[in-house]
Design an enzyme around this catalytic site. Structure first.
Site, mmCIF file in Angstrom:
data_model
loop_
_atom_site.group_PDB
_atom_site.id
_atom_site.type_symbol
_atom_site.label_atom_id
_atom_site.label_comp_id
_atom_site.label_asym_id
_atom_site.label_seq_id
_atom_site.Cartn_x
_atom_site.Cartn_y
_atom_site.Cartn_z
ATOM 1 N N ARG A 1 44.972 34.230 28.423
ATOM 2 C CA ARG A 1 45.259 34.719 27.071
ATOM 3 C C ARG A 1 46.076 36.008 27.140
ATOM 4 O O ARG A 1 46.935 36.257 26.305
ATOM 5 C CB ARG A 1 43.945 34.972 26.306
ATOM 6 N N ARG B 1 25.868 42.783 18.261
ATOM 7 C CA ARG B 1 26.170 42.755 19.693
ATOM 8 C C ARG B 1 25.128 43.480 20.525
ATOM 9 O O ARG B 1 25.217 43.475 21.749
ATOM 10 C CB ARG B 1 27.510 43.459 19.893
ATOM 11 N N ARG C 1 46.818 40.987 24.555
ATOM 12 C CA ARG C 1 45.805 41.885 23.996
ATOM 13 C C ARG C 1 45.543 43.024 24.961
ATOM 14 O O ARG C 1 45.354 42.796 26.159
ATOM 15 C CB ARG C 1 44.510 41.098 23.744
ATOM 16 N N LYS D 1 34.782 31.781 20.976
ATOM 17 C CA LYS D 1 34.085 31.980 19.701
ATOM 18 C C LYS D 1 35.032 31.962 18.505
ATOM 19 O O LYS D 1 34.736 31.335 17.494
ATOM 20 C CB LYS D 1 33.320 33.318 19.707
ATOM 21 N N ARG E 1 33.916 44.160 29.917
ATOM 22 C CA ARG E 1 33.388 43.522 28.705
ATOM 23 C C ARG E 1 32.326 42.485 29.051
ATOM 24 O O ARG E 1 31.342 42.332 28.329
ATOM 25 C CB ARG E 1 34.530 42.883 27.902
HETATM 26 P P1 ADP Z 1 35.519 39.499 22.807
HETATM 27 O O1 ADP Z 1 35.994 38.090 22.797
HETATM 28 O O2 ADP Z 1 36.020 40.255 23.984
HETATM 29 O O3 ADP Z 1 34.064 39.620 22.622
HETATM 30 P P2 ADP Z 1 35.958 40.718 20.156
HETATM 31 O O4 ADP Z 1 37.178 40.472 19.364
HETATM 32 O O5 ADP Z 1 34.672 40.173 19.629
HETATM 33 O O6 ADP Z 1 36.298 40.187 21.617
HETATM 34 O O7 ADP Z 1 35.747 42.290 20.383
HETATM 35 C C1 ADP Z 1 36.746 43.090 20.954
HETATM 36 C C2 ADP Z 1 36.271 44.531 21.059
HETATM 37 O O8 ADP Z 1 36.003 45.058 19.749
HETATM 38 C C3 ADP Z 1 34.973 44.739 21.825
HETATM 39 O O9 ADP Z 1 35.171 44.814 23.226
HETATM 40 C C4 ADP Z 1 34.491 46.068 21.220
HETATM 41 O O10 ADP Z 1 35.208 47.167 21.759
HETATM 42 C C5 ADP Z 1 34.880 45.937 19.774
HETATM 43 N N1 ADP Z 1 33.782 45.342 18.969
HETATM 44 C C6 ADP Z 1 33.809 44.124 18.364
HETATM 45 N N2 ADP Z 1 32.645 43.872 17.740
HETATM 46 C C7 ADP Z 1 31.836 44.936 17.978
HETATM 47 C C8 ADP Z 1 30.488 45.277 17.655
HETATM 48 N N3 ADP Z 1 29.711 44.437 16.941
HETATM 49 N N4 ADP Z 1 29.997 46.469 18.071
HETATM 50 C C9 ADP Z 1 30.753 47.307 18.784
HETATM 51 N N5 ADP Z 1 32.019 47.062 19.154
HETATM 52 C C10 ADP Z 1 32.564 45.886 18.770
#
Ligand code: ADP
Length: 198
Positions: A130, A93, A136, A18, A147
């Site tokens: 990654r 989400r 990360r 994404k 996740r």
């Molecule tokens: P991924 O590619 O794993 O989806 P993100 O960068 O989108 O990675 O998100 C990493 C983490 O940040 C999530 O696992 C969560 O802990 C937190 N996070 C991101 N966006 C949200 C959201 N909209 N609501 C709650 N937690 C979030």
């Protein structure tokens, strides 16, 4: 009055690519890419109070509480550069966050939602790779699986909702960055011109 804003969302399982595609779409439409994950990580890196509040949650693969996440997105969408549109990545989400976003947009709904599809084994493999490259903290195998589970339980159901709203653009996320970008461009153009014609 013609609506010249472009409000987009990209959704898909962790590891579907994404972030990479979000940057390209945002550039093409001249709107900011807003990633809640990036905002949280920047705050963790900077040691801000927000970063301290969310660090342990993110490292365990859980979702940050809705109240906090919603507030951060509302603030971000109020900034001047988002007035002409935006591309959201990683938010909403869950159903609660969809309702919060609907409230923020005040009846002016999203124009299109890109669903980047990828199967679980492929995305887990990508994320493990990654982890080696970027280190990360939430890219360990156990947290990656967690996740994926949260995505399946809480985020995947949103796809039906956006489909019912007639704004879903489904794209196969497997292939080179350029191949996927081309599919997204074609799908988005079709969706946005169909909408403009309504
Ligand atoms: P991924 O590619 O794993 O989806 P993100 O960068 O989108 O990675 O998100 C990493 C983490 O940040 C999530 O696992 C969560 O802990 C937190 N996070 C991101 N966006 C949200 C959201 N909209 N609501 C709650 N937690 C979030």
């Amino acid at each position: 009055m013609t609506d010249t804003t472009t409000r987009l969302l990209i959704i898909g399982p962790p590891g579907a690519g994404k972030g990479t595609q979000a940057a390209q779409i945002a550039e093409r439409f001249g709107v900011p890419a807003i990633s809640t994950g990036d905002i949280f990580r920047a705050n963790i890196k900077g040691g801000t109070p927000l970063g301290q509040q969310v660090q342990a949650i993110i490292e365990s693969g859980e979702l940050v509480p809705d109240s906090l996440t919603n507030e951060i997105v509302a603030d971000r969408l109020n900034q001047a550069d988002a007035a002409a549109g935006f591309l959201l990545d990683g938010y909403p989400r869950n159903v609660e966050q969809v309702h919060a976003l609907d409230g923020m947009l005040d009846g002016e709904s999203l124009d299109a939602v890109v669903l980047l599809e990828a199967d679980v084994d492929a995305v887990v493999a990508r994320l493990l790779k990654r982890a080696e490259l970027e280190g990360r903290a939430d890219d360990t195998e156990e947290v990656i699986r967690h996740r994926q589970d949260i995505y399946a339980e809480q985020t995947a159901p949103l796809v039906k909702l956006f489909s019912e709203r007639g704004i879903l653009v489904t794209v196969d996320g497997l292939g080179t960055v350029e191949e996927v970008a081309a599919r997204i461009a074609t799908g988005l153009d079709a969706q946005l011109s169909a909408k403009a014609g309504r």
